[in-house]
Write a protein that holds these residues in place. Sequence first.
Motif, PDB file in Angstrom:
ATOM      1  N   SER A 201       0.846  -1.193   0.000  1.00 23.35           N
ATOM      2  CA  SER A 201       0.000   0.000   0.000  1.00 23.35           C
ATOM      3  C   SER A 201       0.884   1.247   0.000  1.00 23.35           C
ATOM      4  O   SER A 201       2.055   1.195   0.375  1.00 23.35           O
ATOM      5  N   ASN A 202       0.300   2.359  -0.414  1.00 23.19           N
ATOM      6  CA  ASN A 202       1.073   3.596  -0.454  1.00 23.19           C
ATOM      7  C   ASN A 202       1.562   4.000   0.930  1.00 23.19           C
ATOM      8  O   ASN A 202       2.689   4.485   1.097  1.00 23.19           O
ATOM      9  N   LYS A 203       0.734   3.794   1.940  1.00 23.31           N
ATOM     10  CA  LYS A 203       1.147   4.140   3.300  1.00 23.31           C
ATOM     11  C   LYS A 203       2.257   3.218   3.792  1.00 23.31           C
ATOM     12  O   LYS A 203       3.140   3.637   4.551  1.00 23.31           O
ATOM     13  N   ALA A 204       2.216   1.963   3.355  1.00 29.88           N
ATOM     14  CA  ALA A 204       3.288   1.029   3.719  1.00 29.88           C
ATOM     15  C   ALA A 204       4.606   1.473   3.099  1.00 29.88           C
ATOM     16  O   ALA A 204       5.659   1.420   3.739  1.00 29.88           O
ATOM     17  N   ILE A 205       4.549   1.906   1.849  1.00 30.93           N
ATOM     18  CA  ILE A 205       5.746   2.415   1.177  1.00 30.93           C
ATOM     19  C   ILE A 205       6.288   3.636   1.907  1.00 30.93           C
ATOM     20  O   ILE A 205       7.499   3.776   2.125  1.00 30.93           O
ATOM     21  N   ASP A 206       5.395   4.538   2.319  1.00 26.09           N
ATOM     22  CA  ASP A 206       5.824   5.749   3.019  1.00 26.09           C
ATOM     23  C   ASP A 206       6.552   5.397   4.312  1.00 26.09           C
ATOM     24  O   ASP A 206       7.613   5.971   4.619  1.00 26.09           O
ATOM     25  N   LEU A 207       6.007   4.451   5.076  1.00 25.43           N
ATOM     26  CA  LEU A 207       6.635   4.060   6.337  1.00 25.43           C
ATOM     27  C   LEU A 207       7.969   3.380   6.083  1.00 25.43           C
ATOM     28  O   LEU A 207       8.970   3.647   6.783  1.00 25.43           O
ATOM     29  N   LEU A 208       7.990   2.496   5.097  1.00 25.20           N
ATOM     30  CA  LEU A 208       9.232   1.802   4.767  1.00 25.20           C
ATOM     31  C   LEU A 208      10.311   2.800   4.352  1.00 25.20           C
ATOM     32  O   LEU A 208      11.460   2.706   4.786  1.00 25.20           O
ATOM     33  N   PHE A 209       9.914   3.760   3.532  1.00 24.42           N
ATOM     34  CA  PHE A 209      10.874   4.779   3.074  1.00 24.42           C
ATOM     35  C   PHE A 209      11.435   5.573   4.244  1.00 24.42           C
ATOM     36  O   PHE A 209      12.645   5.807   4.319  1.00 24.42           O
ATOM     37  N   ARG A 210      10.561   5.988   5.155  1.00 29.02           N
ATOM     38  CA  ARG A 210      11.020   6.815   6.273  1.00 29.02           C
ATOM     39  C   ARG A 210      12.015   6.055   7.149  1.00 29.02           C
ATOM     40  O   ARG A 210      13.006   6.636   7.613  1.00 29.02           O
ATOM     41  N   HIS A 211      11.761   4.784   7.366  1.00 33.58           N
ATOM     42  CA  HIS A 211      12.665   4.019   8.235  1.00 33.58           C
ATOM     43  C   HIS A 211      13.962   3.664   7.511  1.00 33.58           C
ATOM     44  O   HIS A 211      15.048   3.737   8.099  1.00 33.58           O
ATOM     45  N   ALA A 212      13.868   3.264   6.246  1.00 32.37           N
ATOM     46  CA  ALA A 212      15.062   2.868   5.484  1.00 32.37           C
ATOM     47  C   ALA A 212      15.859   4.075   5.017  1.00 32.37           C
ATOM     48  O   ALA A 212      17.009   3.929   4.593  1.00 32.37           O
ATOM     49  N   ARG A 213      15.234   5.268   5.064  1.00 34.37           N
ATOM     50  CA  ARG A 213      15.893   6.507   4.648  1.00 34.37           C
ATOM     51  C   ARG A 213      16.403   6.427   3.209  1.00 34.37           C
ATOM     52  O   ARG A 213      17.445   6.981   2.868  1.00 34.37           O
ATOM     53  N   GLY A 214      15.658   5.694   2.389  1.00 36.61           N
ATOM     54  CA  GLY A 214      15.995   5.613   0.974  1.00 36.61           C
ATOM     55  C   GLY A 214      17.202   4.768   0.645  1.00 36.61           C
ATOM     56  O   GLY A 214      17.700   4.810  -0.481  1.00 36.61           O
ATOM     57  N   THR A 215      17.688   3.968   1.603  1.00 34.96           N
ATOM     58  CA  THR A 215      18.867   3.129   1.363  1.00 34.96           C
ATOM     59  C   THR A 215      18.433   1.783   0.785  1.00 34.96           C
ATOM     60  O   THR A 215      17.707   1.034   1.451  1.00 34.96           O
ATOM     61  N   PRO A 216      18.845   1.441  -0.444  1.00 35.44           N
ATOM     62  CA  PRO A 216      18.379   0.202  -1.076  1.00 35.44           C
ATOM     63  C   PRO A 216      18.584  -1.050  -0.227  1.00 35.44           C
ATOM     64  O   PRO A 216      17.717  -1.929  -0.190  1.00 35.44           O
ATOM     65  N   ARG A 217      19.715  -1.150   0.456  1.00 35.72           N
ATOM     66  CA  ARG A 217      19.961  -2.360   1.245  1.00 35.72           C
ATOM     67  C   ARG A 217      18.920  -2.532   2.345  1.00 35.72           C
ATOM     68  O   ARG A 217      18.398  -3.624   2.566  1.00 35.72           O
ATOM     69  N   MET A 218      18.589  -1.438   3.036  1.00 36.79           N
ATOM     70  CA  MET A 218      17.580  -1.511   4.090  1.00 36.79           C
ATOM     71  C   MET A 218      16.193  -1.732   3.515  1.00 36.79           C
ATOM     72  O   MET A 218      15.362  -2.434   4.111  1.00 36.79           O
ATOM     73  N   ILE A 219      15.940  -1.149   2.347  1.00 40.95           N
ATOM     74  CA  ILE A 219      14.649  -1.374   1.688  1.00 40.95           C
ATOM     75  C   ILE A 219      14.475  -2.860   1.394  1.00 40.95           C
ATOM     76  O   ILE A 219      13.404  -3.436   1.609  1.00 40.95           O
ATOM     77  N   ASN A 220      15.530  -3.500   0.897  1.00 38.87           N
ATOM     78  CA  ASN A 220      15.472  -4.937   0.619  1.00 38.87           C
ATOM     79  C   ASN A 220      15.073  -5.727   1.858  1.00 38.87           C
ATOM     80  O   ASN A 220      14.179  -6.585   1.824  1.00 38.87           O
TER      81      ASN A 220
END
Length: 279
Positions: A201-220
């Motif tokens: 969901s879009n809200k899930a993406i927003d939360l994931l982005f905020r925590h991972a700070r846009g770092t691909p490794r953490m996003i994975n």
Amino acid sequence: MFVNLSDHERCFALMIHVLESGEGFLKVVGEAGTGKTIMCRKLLRFLSTDQASAYSTVYIPNPMLSPVALYRAVGQELGLVADEQSDNGARLGDITEKILALAELDRSVVIVIDESQSLPPQTLEALRLITNLETEERKLVQIILFGQTELDTLLNQDRFRQLRQRITFAHYLQPLSTLETSQYIAFRLSQCGYNGPQLFSNKAIDLLFRHARGTPRMINVIAHKALMAAFGGKSTLVLPAHVQRAINGDNRPPILKQAPWLILVAALLFAAAVYWRLQ
């Protein structure tokens, strides 16, 4: 292959420009997990293609080398037989002769070093000596350093002033934006074969982005755990609650009975893309 993220595309275009113009020295700097190694591999794949046949590549994946070991590694990558009895001067002389021979064949040498923030100071100085080789028309050796931000700290030491002056271009890899995070997750899923409906969901993406700070490794890492959390919760969509479970490190095994098969397949495929690095 890597998703066409704008900053990564700019970085790759800059690397190719530097090589084609013969400018000689480039550094690519970024925080851990921002995609430096992926960019390094993309460059190496390009250098192995027919359109890059004018280059001979030297790849140093582990820069924790002494000057002797560096010269030996460069020589071996260029096809020289290592003489264990040779000193640094002799090894550098052999490398010089090989580079000059390649220049007569209109081939430039490109030295690519990953994790270069780990280069010992003496080895970095030894690398500088290799860059001295040039003709009146062009440089015969080009170097691309990939490193974390500590590389700048290392190079800013006064003793590396001459080397620092030779770095003609630098690119600093930036974290992904929210939109790029969404595109990146979709790309990773598509690369491992998933072509179903949207899973986050879009809200899930927003939360994931905020925590991972846009770092691909953490996003994975977070995306994979969130998929498994959604599967365990029998959800067909990854919601903020699933992302939060992933962030909190809730690794309880999922409930397998009557869980949606689609999200399980996606989770397993995403895990394969992350852990086996399908790019």
